[in-house]
Design an enzyme around this catalytic site. Structure first.
Site, PDB file in Angstrom:
ATOM      1  N   ARG A 145       0.820  -1.211   0.000  1.00  0.00           N
ATOM      2  CA  ARG A 145       0.000   0.000   0.000  1.00  0.00           C
ATOM      3  C   ARG A 145       0.858   1.265   0.000  1.00  0.00           C
ATOM      4  NH1 ARG A 145      -4.191  -0.907   4.794  1.00  0.00           N
ATOM      5  NH2 ARG A 145      -2.277  -1.741   5.729  1.00  0.00           N
ATOM      6  N   ASN A 185      -6.546  -2.707   1.528  1.00  0.00           N
ATOM      7  CA  ASN A 185      -6.503  -4.156   1.753  1.00  0.00           C
ATOM      8  C   ASN A 185      -7.913  -4.716   1.698  1.00  0.00           C
ATOM      9  OD1 ASN A 185      -3.753  -4.549   2.078  1.00  0.00           O
ATOM     10  ND2 ASN A 185      -3.801  -4.302   4.310  1.00  0.00           N
TER      11      ASN A 185
END
EC number: 6.2.-.-
Length: 760
Positions: A19, A37
């Site tokens: 990320r 996520n």
């Protein structure tokens, strides 16, 4: 004109800095949208100029975090929404639990530098980590992978940690295990009665002082407790062995760094790379000469190798730096019991074993032992798959939904779903209700990312295995699978090969098609069948399973098969002298009448017999001890002449490798006083030539080596030395253990090949 893509990634994309990588890449290209996520992996929606989006996709492929693994990727165009920023969004949950949990990562160099930097706010803090290192699998409790679904939820971030966590330029940007002395886990010490001694650095000082005085330390590590002592004090090592009830099996060492490891072992460039990798396994390395050792012989009395690892957590780095010498570091349990991993159980289970206990309050959600690896011909071969490897899946057969139970020794079951095989962490012997309960607990833990299969339970053909009975009580269709064919399929799949191959499967014991004990097998694996094409000549094992514990019994069985009752009249034969007169008379009667004398084709028991004949081992202190002692006697490059043997082909397949000429040659060499080192070398070379003879007879170029006997690096090397100059290609195991720790993996592939039915 703006375009917008929805990108879905599956695989090892959580806990690896994916990320933050997406965030930095998107903002550098002035793209908008979000990354989040999900229970299935990673979701990205990205918006901007088409040219910039193409650059983003290219960098996503080429520059992803080094530990990340993308197994699935979909990209679709969706309507633009006019986002004005790019953000890391809240995680998204669903019923699709296919995101992968990363293994625990050894401490990175940047965190190690901080650990010893005076004035740094994490100076000597034993729980520091960042996006590139630290606990993952051992602390995760659910998916998607976020702090609230790890045991770090117990430690709310302080202001400084929160600032680092939200700073895109910080290496702790969205590092879920982030912690510091202000807000993170803490360390304390207690004595053997549980009385508090100290906390923080003072607790560590007490632990170090205890070690220096020759006492035993129990330390709560990453995935469970470890027992630690000085490696140079024979009396202390012996006391640790007595407490663990582990009289002979080698103990692992932890060294401060590669330089220290190189002082006691030979470390090749490939071995160094493995030691310093983020997996940080125990590596089996050749010992240096006794004169240079700083290690007591009691650490590994039966092996020519030492199991060595480097520190993998900040706590271990602090301990090894303060001590300045190699330490014995072994699992915190008594032999044949599950690993201790909870504070509340440690005193009751290890009181009397350890003198001082170093505890901390970061909960271990998923216990995991250390992995064991050997570097063979410059590639790693995993012998025990645990920390650093589990729970990452391996490729599996499509369309199979099941649970593979493996075997009863070196157990590691497997969940088979979505074309992937998730090997459960190494567990060990399945005897005992505690170990069987641990198997179920590990299975339950794996439901977070591999929903428990409901279709099929795969197990060994042996009717008396604990795992067989467990599978039969599982409440789904059971499929029994032949032990050695499962080994063959494990090696085939591990090397991503297709038939035809010749699979050499050598181990201690496995239930054969005919109800006898197999273990010296050759299979022709074709696209349609797995045919047993050759095997070792059978011999009896007086006392059955007891012969696996007492190599002297295997030696008597071998001798009696060859010489009959005359075997008991040979003067000076050490296995005969190892029994008193009454016991020998009983064994003689058992062999003559073939009572309680199952027959076997096992190479493992052949190793035992030869080891006993050479006087090396009469009773095994641990599994494989006799074979290990025999291997340790082999010196040089194995350029000696082999013993004679016969390949009997006149009865059609399977051919039989007759060891009788070899046995007579060994007896002659013993009579002539030949050094055991030469006999051991000739024996190993003979086995390698046996493989060559069968390979030439069968005529298949690719030869696989599987089964527990191929943990023997000397045997593997000699087989390659024989076969490769003759034009054969030899393949051993890599990611999956050759021993029964890889059996469940092979069961899955064998079941897919069979597609249902009875034992194959």
């Amino acid at each position: 004109m703006s375009a917008r893509y929805r990108i879905l990634l599956g695989g090892a994309v959580q806990g690896v800095g994916f990320r933050p990588f997406v965030y930095r890449t998107a903002t550098s290209l002035n793209l908008k949208g979000f990354v989040a996520n999900t229970s299935a992996g990673l979701a990205i929606e990205i918006e901007g100029e088409e040219r910039r989006l193409r650059h983003f996709l290219d960098r996503l492929k080429r520059q992803k975090p080094p530990i990340a693994r993308v197994d699935r990727q979909t990209v679709e165009s969706i309507p633009a929404t006019g986002d004005t920023t790019f953000a890391i969004d809240r995680s998204q949950t669903s019923d699709d639990h296919r995101a992968l949990v990363l293994p625990d990562l050894a401490m990175c160099r940047a965190c190690r530098d901080e650990l010893f930097e005076i004035g740094n706010r994490r100076y000597r803090y034993p729980f520091t980590s960042c996006m590139h290192c630290g606990p993952r699998y051992s602390i995760v409790t659910g998916l998607p992978y976020d702090r609230e679904r790890t045991t770090m939820v117990d430690f709310p971030m302080c202001g400084d940690c929160s600032a680092e966590f939200h700073d895109p330029d910080d290496r702790r940007f969205h590092a879920q295990p982030i912690a510091c002395p202000t807000c993170g886990p803490s360390l304390w010490a207690v004595d053997g009665e549980g009385a508090f001694l100290a906390n923080g650095n003072e607790a560590l000082r007490i632990g170090v002082d205890a070690l220096r005085k020759g006492r035993i330390l129990a330390l709560k590590g990453l995935g469970g407790f470890q027992l630690i002592c000085r490696a140079d004090l024979p009396a202390t090592v012996t006391r640790l062995r007595e407490g663990k009830r582990r009289p002979t099996k080698p103990l692992a060492l932890m060294c401060r760094d590669v330089h220290q490891a190189s002082e006691i072992c030979r470390v090749s460039p490939s071995a160094r790379e493995a030691l310093e990798s983020w997996r940080a396994p125990i590596l089996l390395l050749p010992k240096r000469s006794i004169a240079s050792l700083r290690v007591a012989a009691e650490v590994a009395p039966t092996s020519s190798r030492l199991g060595v690892m480097l520190p993998n957590t900040p706590l271990h780095h602090l301990l090894l730096t303060d001590m300045g010498m190699p330490l014995v570091v072994t699992s915190g349990n008594v032999s044949d019991e599950p690993l201790c991993y909870q504070n509340r159980e440690i005193l009751s289970r290890l009181t009397g074993v350890a003198d001082v206990f170093l505890l901390h309050d970061r909960r271990i959600a998923n216990p995991v032992d250390d992995s064991v690896v050997i570097v063979d011909n410059d590639h790693d071969m995993v012998l025990r798959r645990a920390r650093g490897y589990t729970p990452m899946p391996l490729p599996g057969p499509e369309g199979l939904d099941g649970l593979a139970f493996g075997g009863d020794l070196k157990n590691a079951g497997a969940v088979v779903r979505h074309g992937e095989i998730f090997l459960l962490p190494h567990q060990g012997d399945m005897a005992g209700s505690e170990n069987q309960a641990l198997f179920q607990a590990n299975l339950d833990r794996f439901e977070m990312f591999a929903t428990k299969p409901k279709a099929l339970a795969l197990h060994d053909c042996h009717p008396d295995y604990h795992t067989t009975r467990m599978a039969q009580s599982f409440g789904v269709l059971c499929l029994p699978l032949q032990h050695h064919r499962a080994h063959a399929m494990a090696c085939l799949a591990d090397n991503e090969l297709e038939p035809p191959v010749l699979a050499v499967v050598w181990d201690g014991a496995g239930y054969g098609d005919d109800g006898t004990i197999w273990g010296g097998e050759f299979f022709h694996v074709s696209s349609k069948s797995i045919e047993r094409v050759a095997h070792l000549r059978h011999f009896p094992l007086p006392g059955g399973d007891k012969a696996a514990l007492e190599p002297r019994r295997a030696a008597l069985g071998l001798l009696h098969e060859c010489l009959g009752d005359d075997a008991f009249e040979i003067v000076g034969l050490k296995p005969l002298a190892a029994f008193d007169g009454d016991a020998l008379a009983v064994l003689r009667s058992m062999l003559w009448r073939r009572i309680r004398c199952p027959i076997t084709s096992s190479i493992g028991r052949l190793f035992d017999a030869v080891s006993a004949l050479c006087g090396l081992c009469m009773i095994n202190g641990h599994e494989g001890m006799a074979a290990s002692l025999l291997e340790s006697k082999v010196a040089g490059d194995g350029g000696c002449r082999p013993y004679a043997f016969t390949l009997v082909c006149d009865g059609g397949r399977p051919f039989v490798l007759d060891w009788e000429p070899m046995l007579l040659g060994i007896l002659e060499d013993l009579t002539q006083g030949m050094p055991v080192s030469e006999i051991a070398a000739r024996f190993h070379v003979t086995l390698a030539v046996m493989v060559l003879r069968v390979a030439e007879t069968i005529g298949i170029e690719r030869v696989l080596l599987s089964g527990g006997c191929f943990q023997n690096a000397t045997l593997c090397r000699l087989i390659r030395d024989q076969l490769e100059p003759a034009g054969f290609r030899v393949f051993g195991h890599r990611r999956v253990p050759p021993n029964d720790g890889g059996l469940a993996y092979g069961q899955a592939w064998l079941a897919a090949r069979q597609g249902g039915g009875s034992c194959v």
